[in-house]
Design a protein around this motif. Structure first.
Motif, mmCIF file in Angstrom:
data_model
loop_
_atom_site.group_PDB
_atom_site.id
_atom_site.type_symbol
_atom_site.label_atom_id
_atom_site.label_comp_id
_atom_site.label_asym_id
_atom_site.label_seq_id
_atom_site.Cartn_x
_atom_site.Cartn_y
_atom_site.Cartn_z
ATOM 1 N N CYS A 1 -8.640 -3.595 -0.527
ATOM 2 C CA CYS A 1 -9.442 -4.018 0.626
ATOM 3 C C CYS A 1 -10.847 -4.470 0.229
ATOM 4 O O CYS A 1 -11.547 -5.080 1.036
ATOM 5 C CB CYS A 1 -9.525 -2.886 1.643
ATOM 6 S SG CYS A 1 -10.149 -1.335 0.966
ATOM 7 N N ARG B 1 -10.909 -7.478 10.110
ATOM 8 C CA ARG B 1 -9.488 -7.325 9.808
ATOM 9 C C ARG B 1 -9.061 -7.974 8.493
ATOM 10 O O ARG B 1 -7.876 -8.076 8.202
ATOM 11 C CB ARG B 1 -8.607 -7.848 10.966
ATOM 12 C CG ARG B 1 -9.042 -7.372 12.324
ATOM 13 C CD ARG B 1 -8.189 -7.936 13.433
ATOM 14 N NE ARG B 1 -6.870 -7.323 13.432
ATOM 15 C CZ ARG B 1 -6.602 -6.126 13.907
ATOM 16 N NH1 ARG B 1 -7.561 -5.402 14.430
ATOM 17 N NH2 ARG B 1 -5.376 -5.649 13.854
ATOM 18 N N ILE C 1 -7.045 -5.498 6.438
ATOM 19 C CA ILE C 1 -5.665 -5.172 6.829
ATOM 20 C C ILE C 1 -4.689 -6.075 6.089
ATOM 21 O O ILE C 1 -3.666 -5.636 5.583
ATOM 22 C CB ILE C 1 -5.466 -5.308 8.353
ATOM 23 C CG1 ILE C 1 -6.441 -4.392 9.090
ATOM 24 C CG2 ILE C 1 -4.031 -4.985 8.746
ATOM 25 C CD1 ILE C 1 -6.424 -4.557 10.604
ATOM 26 N N GLN C 2 -5.037 -7.359 6.018
ATOM 27 C CA GLN C 2 -4.097 -8.283 5.377
ATOM 28 C C GLN C 2 -4.050 -8.106 3.862
ATOM 29 O O GLN C 2 -3.095 -8.507 3.218
ATOM 30 C CB GLN C 2 -4.424 -9.714 5.745
ATOM 31 C CG GLN C 2 -5.773 -10.161 5.241
ATOM 32 C CD GLN C 2 -6.018 -11.633 5.503
ATOM 33 O OE1 GLN C 2 -5.233 -12.288 6.162
ATOM 34 N NE2 GLN C 2 -7.110 -12.159 4.985
ATOM 35 N N CYS D 1 -4.386 -5.086 2.440
ATOM 36 C CA CYS D 1 -4.050 -3.681 2.198
ATOM 37 C C CYS D 1 -2.619 -3.517 1.681
ATOM 38 O O CYS D 1 -1.698 -4.160 2.176
ATOM 39 C CB CYS D 1 -4.205 -2.922 3.511
ATOM 40 S SG CYS D 1 -3.708 -1.210 3.427
ATOM 41 N N ASN E 1 -1.017 -1.930 4.829
ATOM 42 C CA ASN E 1 -1.373 -2.454 6.156
ATOM 43 C C ASN E 1 -2.086 -1.426 7.029
ATOM 44 O O ASN E 1 -1.775 -1.274 8.215
ATOM 45 C CB ASN E 1 -0.135 -2.971 6.896
ATOM 46 C CG ASN E 1 0.588 -4.037 6.109
ATOM 47 O OD1 ASN E 1 -0.045 -4.836 5.444
ATOM 48 N ND2 ASN E 1 1.905 -4.024 6.139
ATOM 49 N N SER F 1 -4.653 0.080 9.440
ATOM 50 C CA SER F 1 -5.533 -0.521 10.442
ATOM 51 C C SER F 1 -6.889 0.175 10.399
ATOM 52 O O SER F 1 -7.171 1.113 11.147
ATOM 53 C CB SER F 1 -4.920 -0.419 11.836
ATOM 54 O OG SER F 1 -5.791 -1.075 12.729
ATOM 55 N N LYS G 1 5.904 -6.388 -2.171
ATOM 56 C CA LYS G 1 5.503 -5.551 -1.036
ATOM 57 C C LYS G 1 6.036 -4.124 -1.133
ATOM 58 O O LYS G 1 5.994 -3.371 -0.171
ATOM 59 C CB LYS G 1 5.972 -6.206 0.269
ATOM 60 C CG LYS G 1 5.211 -7.472 0.574
ATOM 61 C CD LYS G 1 5.763 -8.169 1.782
ATOM 62 C CE LYS G 1 4.980 -9.451 2.039
ATOM 63 N NZ LYS G 1 5.655 -10.332 2.978
ATOM 64 N N ALA H 1 3.614 -1.280 -0.180
ATOM 65 C CA ALA H 1 3.458 -1.120 1.275
ATOM 66 C C ALA H 1 4.671 -0.419 1.858
ATOM 67 O O ALA H 1 4.562 0.474 2.705
ATOM 68 C CB ALA H 1 3.272 -2.481 1.929
#
Lengths: 352, 474
Positions: free
Chosen positions: A22, A71, A74-75, A77, A80, A82, B321, B324
């Motif tokens: 981030c 934000r 967030i993209q 991360c 994701n 928040s 991903k 995540a």
């Protein structure tokens, strides 16, 4: 400190693997440079408050408030996370612990006394019709502009209806962490604007309403225009502009291509800035930073303004009225080398 | 600690002692949480030198920190008096010499920023770890970082031609050269790479660059048995093929991606991603085809191949991903960096993955196996309910057993994430011969033990109690 609101975000804070991805695009970190200025740093602070390992302090409150909710994090991360939601909860807990600031209280008093962020009596320009349109405080204050923007919908074959007594949707107290005031304002908003489906003119309001009201389904004015504009045969303006993606539009509502396609529909070429689309830098106006620390907000706005200037375009177009204000202030400061306009203005020009 | 001395060196604005700031700098991407005494942000080599001279005179621990993205606790202070040296402000690219194929940078330069600057010259600095978007060159050197393409391009050590190092006493020394080869002395710069900030503070590095490949082709293959995938990896390497990437994903990783990210990867026992790159398309074709043949000979099915960047991004999306996906695999469970990074011989790849699954099942944890298997690197994560003490006890046993197995099959505790705190007990257990020698080297360079003390050979024998754990346990 009793943590009433951060509790709900324990899982999310544990989901954060603290990878630091981030850091990459965070405008606050780029401006200030310490890790407490990063999204991860702020989540670590929130977690420290949650676990009781940190006692609340002005320093922490300042850090938690120094986020524009752009934000970008967030993209980038890994998980994701928040961050704005975690920070909103942290702000709410800090407010309950007594960390209230004059600038916030003054703003919220204005909202409470007048129903809008300006603390004065503002009425939506009357326009009878069938489809309710919410202007939002900033467009309420720009009554002449708002009138024209409503007319856009008429020209696109709709029957827009303004609500003269509309009031603030509750975003300012919500973002600043004043839960009680948010709930009170939301109730008043529902009373004055009793519609579940409507068109919303303001980017910030529409984004806040979609997140905070489970029963409301607003359409962002640009979504409607995007659908209807091709059939309206708009005039070709022949301008070259640059476009600033408001955070709530590009990242928040995933609308990167629509404003650009609209520009093309009205015969405008656009030159992209150094950062654009989902990676566009924030203007510094969001997350309450403009209220909390105007100087800091302007530093971020100045950077974004420079990016716009570097494109060589003479017109900087955006959608969010707060972005518009912040960037226009920077243009003014710099001798108006670039004209800052709302995309709605260009659309109106193309339809009149 | 005399704050005014440090403020005198770096300026008032570059010193922080607020407990909240310290708490932030006490965290990284590991399970550990510490608390330093001070954070100092130097902007020049001379400032680092003066800070070290001061810290050495006062015997104050100093921990150099880049992005703080280490997964084993490298940047977590063990002593509340510690000074954290935040190196991120030393971020100048000093020299790019495309004709000599090297560049010279300050330690705080971010890997991706460097590669963006190199791109117009047609060259690249290739060890890039997955964290290259935020990882600093100094941090990568401290950790001997490597990444997805290490099978072809190797790790950081192979690219550090030289450096400027600030010693514990503040002396500034120049190490290495600007040439590809060197036979001049101990090549101490190679020792510094991977020393995790325990031998000196890297302030500047001269880095070898390579041409950016013109063509890159990626394929993905499915396997109905993990063992077949493992054998394929070994066979590809042994064949003399030159993959630029050779990645494995096991069934749990595949399920995690499908479940969490709503993807539709084929739910087989294993996937292998293999890639080739180069200047000549025919050569890349040849590499890809030779690997495809080996895949098929081992019972794999190639399901996609592409040169196109968009297509490649799509093919690799599930692997990209995975982090995540694992973070959100099970509600309330956290994805912890424990036993996350080992390297094993190619022939042991499948057996290691199986063992990891067995151990996870035994202790009620969730673990997956994936990684840069072309380099022998096996990654995993331990997924558990972090609020329960029992989870941590189970994780501790699982970590011990996994590393015992890795040692038995001739592997090593860390392939690319480093040792620091959370891997130290297992590593020390299996590499006892090396420890006294490392300790002698350490004390020769840092007699007051102020450089990142309590890490590597000096780390506590129990990672679980070495520091506070970042998660709140009930």
């Amino acid at each position: 400190m009793e943590v009433k609101y951060l509790k709900d975000w324990e899982t999310e804070m544990n989901t954060c693997i603290r990878c630091a991805y981030c850091f990459e695009g965070c405008p606050m970190f780029k401006e200030k440079g310490w890790e407490s200025d990063t999204p991860r740093g702020k989540v670590v602070l929130a977690y420290g408050l949650f676990t009781g390992q940190l006692e609340p302090s002005d320093y922490i409150a300042e850090k938690i408030l120094e986020c524009t909710f752009c934000r970008d994090c967030i993209q980038r991360c890994s998980a994701n996370i928040s961050v704005p939601d975690i920070l909103t909860a942290a702000r709410a807990d800090l407010v309950e612990a007594g960390f209230k600031y004059d600038s916030h209280v003054n703003l919220l008093n204005k909202v409470e006394s007048s129903g809008n962020i300006f603390g004065k009596e503002l009425k939506a320009p009357p326009h009878p019709g069938k489809t309710p349109v919410l202007l939002g405080c900033r467009f309420l204050e720009r009554s002449d502009d708002a009138k024209r923007y409503v007319e856009i919908l008429t020209k696109l074959g709709m029957e827009p209806m303004t609500v003269e007594d509309e009031v603030c949707c509750g975003m300012p107290p919500g973002v600043l962490g004043y839960k009680d005031k948010t709930n009170k304002q939301k109730a008043l908003f529902r009373e004055r604007f009793p519609y579940n489906e409507f068109i919303c003119m303001c980017t910030t309001c529409v984004f806040f309403i979609r997140k905070s009201y489970t029963d409301l389904n607003p359409t962002y004015i640009i979504e409607e225009i995007y659908k209807r504009l091709p059939e309206a045969n708009p005039r070709q303006l022949g301008l070259t502009v640059t476009y600033h993606d408001p955070c709530n539009v590009g990242r928040g509502m995933d609308m990167v291509k629509e404003p650009r396609k609209i520009l093309k529909m009205i015969g405008c070429d656009y030159v992209e800035m150094e950062t654009f689309g989902k990676e566009a830098e924030c203007c510094g106006g969001g997350g309450g930073v403009l209220v909390t620390d105007r100087e800091l907000s302007e530093k971020l706005a100045r950077k974004r303004y420079r990016q716009a200037l570097d494109t060589g375009a003479k017109i900087l177009v955006t959608l969010c009225p707060t972005c518009e204000l912040n960037l226009a202030n920077m243009a003014k400061e710099d001798g108006n080398k670039i004209e800052v306009k709302n995309l709605l203005d260009l659309i109106w020009e193309a339809l009149r | 600690m005399d704050l005014s001395s440090l403020r005198g060196i770096v300026g008032e604005d570059n010193v922080r002692d607020n407990v909240a700031e310290l708490y932030v700098y006490g965290a990284d991407a590991s399970v550990h949480q510490g608390l330093p005494g001070l954070v100092v942000k130097p902007h020049s080599i001379e400032q680092v030198s003066q800070i070290m001279a001061y810290a050495n005179s006062q015997k104050i621990p100093v921990i150099a920190r880049g992005a703080g993205s280490g997964m084993s606790g490298h940047a977590v202070p063990m002593d509340t008096k510690s000074i954290i040296l935040d190196m991120k402000a030393m971020n100048r690219i000093l020299e790019i010499k495309p004709d000599d194929m090297y560049c010279r940078v300050e330690a705080g330069v971010v890997d991706d920023d460097l590669n963006r600057a190199l791109k117009p010259y047609g060259i690249t600095y290739p060890p890039s770890p997955a964290s290259s978007r935020i990882a600093t060159i100094g941090g990568e050197i401290a950790n001997n970082a490597s990444g997805l393409r290490s099978v072809k391009y190797g790790a950081t050590r192979e690219y550090v031609l030289g450096m400027r190092l600030v010693l514990a006493n503040g002396d500034i020394i120049k190490l290495g050269a600007k040439t590809r080869v060197e036979a001049a002395g101990y090549q101490i710069h190679r020792l510094i790479v991977g020393s995790e900030g325990t031998l000196g503070i890297v302030v500047e590095a001269t880095l070898k660059c390579v041409p950016i490949p013109k063509y890159r082709c990626l394929s993905v293959a499915t396997f109905d048995q993990l063992e077949k995938a493992g054998d394929t990896i070994g066979a590809i390497i042994a064949s003399g093929a030159e993959p630029s990437m050779l990645e494995l994903m096991d069934d749990i990783a595949i399920k995690a991606v499908n479940k969490t990210l709503n993807m539709d990867l084929p739910e087989v026992e294993a996937l292998i991603f293999f890639e080739a790159d180069g200047k000549v398309k025919e050569a890349v074709d040849h590499e890809i085809n030779s690997m495809r043949l080996i895949v098929e000979q081992h019972g794999g099915t190639v399901t996609a191949t592409s040169y196109d960047l968009k297509e490649r991004t799509k093919i690799f999306g599930g692997r990209k991903k995975l982090f995540a996906a694992l973070s959100r695999y099970k509600d309330g469970w956290a994805c912890t960096s424990l036993a996350d990074d080992m390297a094993v011989p190619y022939t042991q790849m499948a057996a290691t993955a199986r063992k990891i699954h067995q151990i996870a099942d035994k202790y009620g944890l969730i673990m997956t196996a994936y990684g840069h298997c072309g380099s022998g690197v096996m990654h995993t994560k331990i997924l558990m309910d972090p609020s329960k003490k029992e989870s941590w006890d189970a994780a501790k046993k699982a970590v011990d057993e996994i590393y015992d197995f890795v040692d038995e099959v001739g592997g090593i505790t860390s392939g690319e994430h480093g040792i620091a705190l959370s891997k130290a007990p297992s590593w020390k257990k299996t590499h006892g011969d090396m420890l006294p020698v490392m300790t002698k080297i350490k004390f020769a360079l840092d007699p007051n033990n102020i450089l990142n003390p309590g890490k590597l050979q000096d780390a506590p024998d129990d990672w679980l109690t070495a520091t506070k754990i970042r998660y709140q346990m009930l």
